[in-house]
Write an enzyme that holds these catalytic residues in place. Structure first.
Site, PDB file in Angstrom:
ATOM      1  N   GLU A 249       0.483  -1.085   0.042  1.00  0.00           N
ATOM      2  CA  GLU A 249      -0.004  -0.059  -0.182  1.00  0.00           C
ATOM      3  C   GLU A 249       1.081   0.835   0.387  1.00  0.00           C
ATOM      4  O   GLU A 249       1.227   1.364   0.973  1.00  0.00           O
ATOM      5  CB  GLU A 249      -1.225  -0.074   1.013  1.00  0.00           C
ATOM      6  CG  GLU A 249      -1.507   1.380   1.006  1.00  0.00           C
ATOM      7  CD  GLU A 249      -2.876   1.302   2.106  1.00  0.00           C
ATOM      8  OE1 GLU A 249      -3.876   0.885   1.924  1.00  0.00           O
ATOM      9  OE2 GLU A 249      -2.667   2.148   2.958  1.00  0.00           O
ATOM     10  N   CYS A 283      -2.050   8.403   3.519  1.00  0.00           N
ATOM     11  CA  CYS A 283      -1.796   8.497   2.254  1.00  0.00           C
ATOM     12  C   CYS A 283      -3.323   8.989   1.387  1.00  0.00           C
ATOM     13  O   CYS A 283      -3.439   8.648   0.064  1.00  0.00           O
ATOM     14  CB  CYS A 283      -1.087   7.102   1.731  1.00  0.00           C
ATOM     15  SG  CYS A 283      -1.628   5.433   2.876  1.00  0.00           S
TER      16      CYS A 283
END
Length: 479
Positions: A249, A283
């Site tokens: 990720e 993020c």
């Protein structure tokens, strides 16, 4: 219980080996504590211990044991939640409420995968008369978990819990910036009474040697990494010689699309938090506000007012609404981006240094050039661009104009339009009339440079499981 200085945990034992490093408080630069730095040799020893536990204990074949251990870990994390959250504030700089929310999310994640540990099922198919194909789901082996600094509690358990539920053993590399948080979590984990020795191992890092050794080790079968796209690409390359599975990720550049029929006050409320949580160091934070031209001026006025009134300060101060960046190096990096934004775009609200720590107030700027690095690259701080679109097609085109595809949001009272645009945006998560809603039950992951695989939810197990086909002919077996 906290180990001082923060030590490694290998084969069921604390290992106080390696040079001492300092952990600093980003709010004021003071020393929080110390930790033992790891090495490639320690990483290899941890991987060897994890492999011995995988093949030498019933762990991989004992789902009820795995569920019990995960529940014990969750209970011990909950008992230590206040101490963990306080350490997150000290080492990470985020607000106390954010730190506690992160800790509780990690506990929820751990309990969720405790339930899934007892529900891993295969399938059976009769290919032809008298034959059976059994499809068995089994643990992939040793999982290497590389944890980032921005959410050191949640993002550890988001990878570790499904790895354990699947039957993997693990080696963990915590972030350099948050070793004391990690040591407190490991103290909780180590105290789980049902945990077999060697199933969970951890080696501190003060550079890149530990991570490199984990990725290269033939004893590690899976790498689960959360972090930058650049580092993710390097991990993929380094894992290639051993053909490791990698779950990544990575970075994000989440667009928030605000249509002319949106509830602007609600959108501003959601997006102020959605872009400035953890000082923008997340993020999936809203990084680009894409605003329909008819409401661009009104939205800009409201969001500027909200950003200007954010109270930036120490995470320990209940009056603070945004904490510090992780360190002064990142503060200096974002200051350079602010100057670049002033050169390439139009400054709406210019952020600046506040106090003596790694604090920055929020920045908003307008920009039209989709090719600018300010649009194309992840900025990872309290700095957000405003872009104007004129119709739905342009909104989608702008939303998809970067190489990232981790998250996005759409604000509109027209559910059909909101759903249509959400389907057209290439991102792993799209929120409608909200932003930054994350749950243990709901998968997250990205398209493009935002990574590979999914975490959270049932699919969070997939990176840690193999499918084995066992074929038998009923007329042959047992004859």
């Amino acid at each position: 219980m906290t180990i001082h200085p923060a030590a490694h945990f290998i084969g069921g034992d604390w290992v106080a080996e390696g040079p001492l490093g300092d952990s600093l408080n980003p709010a004021d630069g003071t020393r929080v504590g110390q930790y033992h730095s790891g090495s490639a040799d320690l990483a290899n020893a941890a991987a060897s211990a994890a492999r011995a536990a995988f093949f030498g204990t019933p762990w991989a074949q004992a789902p009820r044991l795995r569920a019990q251990v995960l529940l014990e870990i969750a209970e011990r994390l909950e008992a230590a939640k206040a101490e963990i959250a306080d350490l997150v504030v000290l080492e990470n700089g985020k607000l106390r409420a954010e730190a506690m929310g992160e800790t509780m999310a990690a506990i929820s994640e751990t309990r969720y995968y405790a339930g899934l540990a007892r529900n891993i099922r295969g399938t059976m198919q009769e290919i032809a008369p008298g034959t059976l194909s059994l499809f068995h789901r089994e643990a992939a082996g040793v999982a290497g978990v590389i944890v980032p600094w921005n959410a050191p509690v949640t993002l550890l358990m988001r990878s570790l819990a499904p790895a354990l539920a699947a039957g993997c053993t693990a080696v963990i590399k915590p972030a350099i910036q948050t070793p004391l948080v990690h040591a407190r979590i490991m103290a909780a984990i180590a105290g789980a009474p049902s945990l077999p020795k060697g199933v969970i191992n951890s080696v501190n890092e003060n550079g890149i040697a530990v991570g490199q050794a984990m990725v290269a080790s033939p004893d590690v079968d899976v790498i689960s990494f959360t972090g930058s796209s650049r580092t993710g690409a390097a991990i993929m390359a380094a894992a290639a010689p051993t053909l490791k599975r990698v779950g990544l990720e990575l970075g994000g550049k989440a667009p928030a699309v605000i249509f002319d029929d949106a509830d602007l006050d609600h959108a501003v409320h959601e997006l102020t938090h959605g872009s400035l949580a953890m000082a923008g160091q997340i993020c999936v934070a809203a990084a680009r506000f894409l605003v329909h031209a008819p409401v661009a001026a009104a939205f800009e006025e409201k969001i500027t007012h909200a950003f200007r009134n954010i109270r930036t300060g120490p995470g320990s101060d209940p009056a603070s609404e945004m904490g510090a960046l992780i360190d002064t190096e990142n503060q200096a990096r974002v200051l350079r981006l602010i100057e670049q934004a002033g050169d390439e775009g139009q400054m709406i609200l210019k952020g600046g240094v506040l106090g003596n720590g790694a604090f920055l107030t929020p920045t908003l700027f307008r920009i039209d050039n989709l090719q600018s690095a300010l649009v194309q690259e992840e900025l990872f701080g309290p700095i957000v661009s405003v872009e104007v679109f004129h119709d739905e097609a342009e909104a989608v085109a702008r939303a998809n104009a970067t190489p990232y595809g981790l998250a996005a949001s759409v604000f509109s009272r027209d559910l059909a339009r909101a759903t249509r645009v959400a389907r057209a945006i290439r991102a792993g998560t799209v929120w409608l009339n909200s932003h930054l809603k994350l749950f243990a039950e709901a998968e997250t992951g990205g398209y493009g440079k935002s990574g590979l695989g999914r975490l959270h939810g049932p699919e969070g197990l997939y990176d840690f499981l193999e499918t084995k086909h066992i074929y038998m002919e009923q007329g042959v077996i047992g004859a």
